[in-house]
Design an enzyme around this catalytic site. Structure first.
Site, short mmCIF file in Angstrom:
data_model
loop_
_atom_site.label_atom_id
_atom_site.label_comp_id
_atom_site.label_asym_id
_atom_site.label_seq_id
_atom_site.Cartn_x
_atom_site.Cartn_y
_atom_site.Cartn_z
N LYS A 15 0.76 -1.36 -0.08
CA LYS A 15 -0.14 -0.12 0.15
C LYS A 15 0.79 1.14 -0.03
CE LYS A 15 -2.25 -0.87 3.73
NZ LYS A 15 -1.66 -1.90 4.10
N ARG A 90 -8.90 1.39 9.85
CA ARG A 90 -8.46 -0.08 10.10
C ARG A 90 -9.45 -0.64 11.03
NH1 ARG A 90 -2.54 0.91 9.32
NH2 ARG A 90 -1.25 -1.10 9.54
N ARG A 129 11.66 -5.95 4.01
CA ARG A 129 11.36 -4.58 3.79
C ARG A 129 12.46 -3.43 4.56
NH1 ARG A 129 5.26 -2.09 4.57
NH2 ARG A 129 5.74 -2.41 6.98
N ARG A 162 12.22 -1.47 10.22
CA ARG A 162 11.10 -1.41 11.17
C ARG A 162 11.06 -2.15 12.27
NH1 ARG A 162 5.72 0.60 8.23
NH2 ARG A 162 4.95 -0.72 9.87
N ARG A 173 0.57 -8.62 13.52
CA ARG A 173 -0.02 -7.84 12.67
C ARG A 173 -1.04 -8.24 11.49
NH1 ARG A 173 4.91 -4.58 10.31
NH2 ARG A 173 3.48 -3.22 9.32
P1 AMP Z 1 1.47 0.96 9.05
O1 AMP Z 1 2.75 1.86 8.80
O2 AMP Z 1 0.18 1.28 8.31
O3 AMP Z 1 1.83 -0.67 8.95
O4 AMP Z 1 1.13 1.05 10.61
C1 AMP Z 1 1.99 0.58 11.65
C2 AMP Z 1 1.34 0.25 12.89
O5 AMP Z 1 0.76 1.71 13.39
C3 AMP Z 1 0.18 -0.57 12.99
O6 AMP Z 1 0.64 -1.73 13.18
C4 AMP Z 1 -0.70 0.00 14.18
O7 AMP Z 1 0.05 -0.05 15.32
C5 AMP Z 1 -0.71 1.47 13.78
N1 AMP Z 1 -1.56 2.06 13.14
C6 AMP Z 1 -1.71 2.52 11.74
N2 AMP Z 1 -2.63 2.70 11.35
C7 AMP Z 1 -3.50 2.79 12.49
C8 AMP Z 1 -4.82 2.84 12.38
N3 AMP Z 1 -5.82 3.23 11.41
N4 AMP Z 1 -5.32 2.40 13.74
C9 AMP Z 1 -4.64 1.92 14.73
N5 AMP Z 1 -3.38 1.68 14.42
C10 AMP Z 1 -2.79 2.16 13.42
#
Ligand code: AMP
Length: 216
Positions: A15, A90, A129, A162, A173
């Protein structure tokens, strides 16, 4: 009327990579909730401290703080014509709040491309990644390697893995995605907004499919 695109799909499906490309070609700002949380962590804000405790475990940050962070971001002038949302919503609560919020901005969710791939592909993508320290540009050691190992092609900053891309957290996740985020597939399909995209294809093919959805 502004245009809002919600990029839906499991962690590791690409994404973020696609959002960068699509944002550039549509001129819409890329709004990534994960990037916003990481920015807060970097700046050591209260929100960052709170978010980090959930992110490190692979859990979702609570809805209320996530929604107010997105509300603030979408209120900024660069989002006047809409936005490309990556990683938000989410949960169903977040999706309902987004609908209400966009009504205030006299808009609505217009497109929901749903990018999918098998769990094996996701795990392989996440664990290979590498992310850039300065702006979060993403690379993959096998599928999208940087020209110079450890260095971002775009801004020359250092690449790092990360914490939540490490094996133990990746599994959590993906579990969280299936239990809390996957219900959004039916949610947006029922609204007639969802378009399925095969995320196992090459980056270029996924981009082409996404652009075709947005043209329709
Ligand atoms: P991402 O970079 O989108 O993979 O997000 C990394 C982490 O940020 C996720 O595993 C969650 O812990 C938190 N996170 C990101 N977006 C959301 C969301 N919309 N709601 C809740 N937690 C989020």
């Amino acid at each position: 009327m502004p245009t809002y695109i919600v990029l839906l799909g499991p962690p590791g499906v690409g994404k973020g990579t696609q959002a960068e490309i699509i944002a550039e070609s549509t001129g819409l700002p890329h709004v990534s909730s994960g990037d916003l949380f990481r920015e807060n962590i970097k700046n050591k804000t209260d929100l960052g401290k709170l978010a980090q405790s959930f992110m490190n475990k692979g859990d979702l940050v609570p809805d209320d703080v996530t929604i107010s962070m997105i509300r603030e971001r979408l209120s900024r002038p660069d989002c006047l014509n809409g936005a490309l949302l990556d990683g938000f919503p989410r949960t169903v609560v977040q999706a309902d709040s987004l609908a209400g919020l966009l009504t205030e901005f006299e808009g609505k969710v217009n497109f929901v491309p749903y990018i999918t791939a098998s769990e094996t592909t996701l795990i392989e993508r996440l664990s290979g990644r590498w992310t850039c320290k300065a702006q979060g540009h993403v690379f993959h050691e096998k599928y999208n390697p940087p020209k110079k190992p450890g260095v971002c092609d775009i801004d020359g900053s250092q690449l790092y893995q990360r914490d939540d891309d490490k094996a133990e957290t990746v599994t959590r996740r993906i579990q969280v995605y299936f239990s809390q985020t996957a219900p959004l597939i039916a949610y947006y399909r029922a609204l007639g907004l969802l378009s399925d995209i095969d995320g196992a294809q090459s980056i270029e093919k996924v981009t082409a499919d996404l652009l075709a959805v947005l043209r329709n």
